[in-house]
Structures are given as structure tokens and as C-alpha cells.
Write a protein that holds these residues in place. Sequence first.
Motif, PDB file in Angstrom:
ATOM      1  N   LYS A  94       1.235   6.430  -7.058  1.00  0.00           N
ATOM      2  CA  LYS A  94       0.117   7.280  -7.433  1.00  0.00           C
ATOM      3  C   LYS A  94       0.500   8.761  -7.305  1.00  0.00           C
ATOM      4  O   LYS A  94       0.195   9.559  -8.180  1.00  0.00           O
ATOM      5  N   ASN A 124       0.825  -1.212   0.000  1.00  0.00           N
ATOM      6  CA  ASN A 124       0.000   0.000   0.000  1.00  0.00           C
ATOM      7  C   ASN A 124       0.862   1.266   0.000  1.00  0.00           C
ATOM      8  O   ASN A 124       0.509   2.259  -0.642  1.00  0.00           O
ATOM      9  N   LYS A 171       2.084   1.596  -3.545  1.00  0.00           N
ATOM     10  CA  LYS A 171       0.977   2.041  -4.397  1.00  0.00           C
ATOM     11  C   LYS A 171       0.743   3.538  -4.220  1.00  0.00           C
ATOM     12  O   LYS A 171       0.575   4.272  -5.192  1.00  0.00           O
TER      13      LYS A 171
END
Length: 99
Positions: free
Chosen positions: A95, A88, A91
Amino acid sequence: MSSSGPSKMTGTKDEILGSAKATIGSTIGNHQMEAEGHTQNKAGTAEKNAAAAKQKVEGAGDSLFGHAQKATGQVLGNERMQGEGEMNKAKGTAKSDTA
């Protein structure tokens, strides 16, 4: 802006179409078309910037959640939770970096 929020793709489309409309309006002496083109171009730029900002915020949130998840996994000795937290975090960083 679409109902789901700002879109980089829609913003870029409006930038390009607005610029073309402004150029055509200027070339043929249609001041209304030229003004509409400038307005559409500026709206497209604003939407694209809003979409990028939204993506950065979402990425920061994902990264923060991943960090907390990994730390919790370490405290609990839960390797799966640590791995999910690391994913996470990655990620979220990806992003934010692509915004």
C-alpha cells in the motif's frame, strides 16, 4: 474532496478538466474560465497528493501492525498469527509503495 476522504481518481479528473478549462479559456480569451481552470487543476493536484499521503500512512500502520502481530505470534508460538502478521506487513508495504 469526497466525504470518504481524498481520492486519486477524483484528483486526477480535476487536474485534467482544470487544465483543459484553462487552455480553452485562454484560447477564447475568457479569463474567468481560464482562472477557474487553473484553480480546479491545483485543487485536483492537492487532492491527489492528499490521497497518496493518506495511503502511505495507512500502509505504514498496516505494516507496523503486521510486525507486532508476527512478533506476538513468535512469542506465543502461534504460527497462524505469525503468518497473518507477515501478510499484514506485506499488505502495508504494498500500500505504501503504490501511493
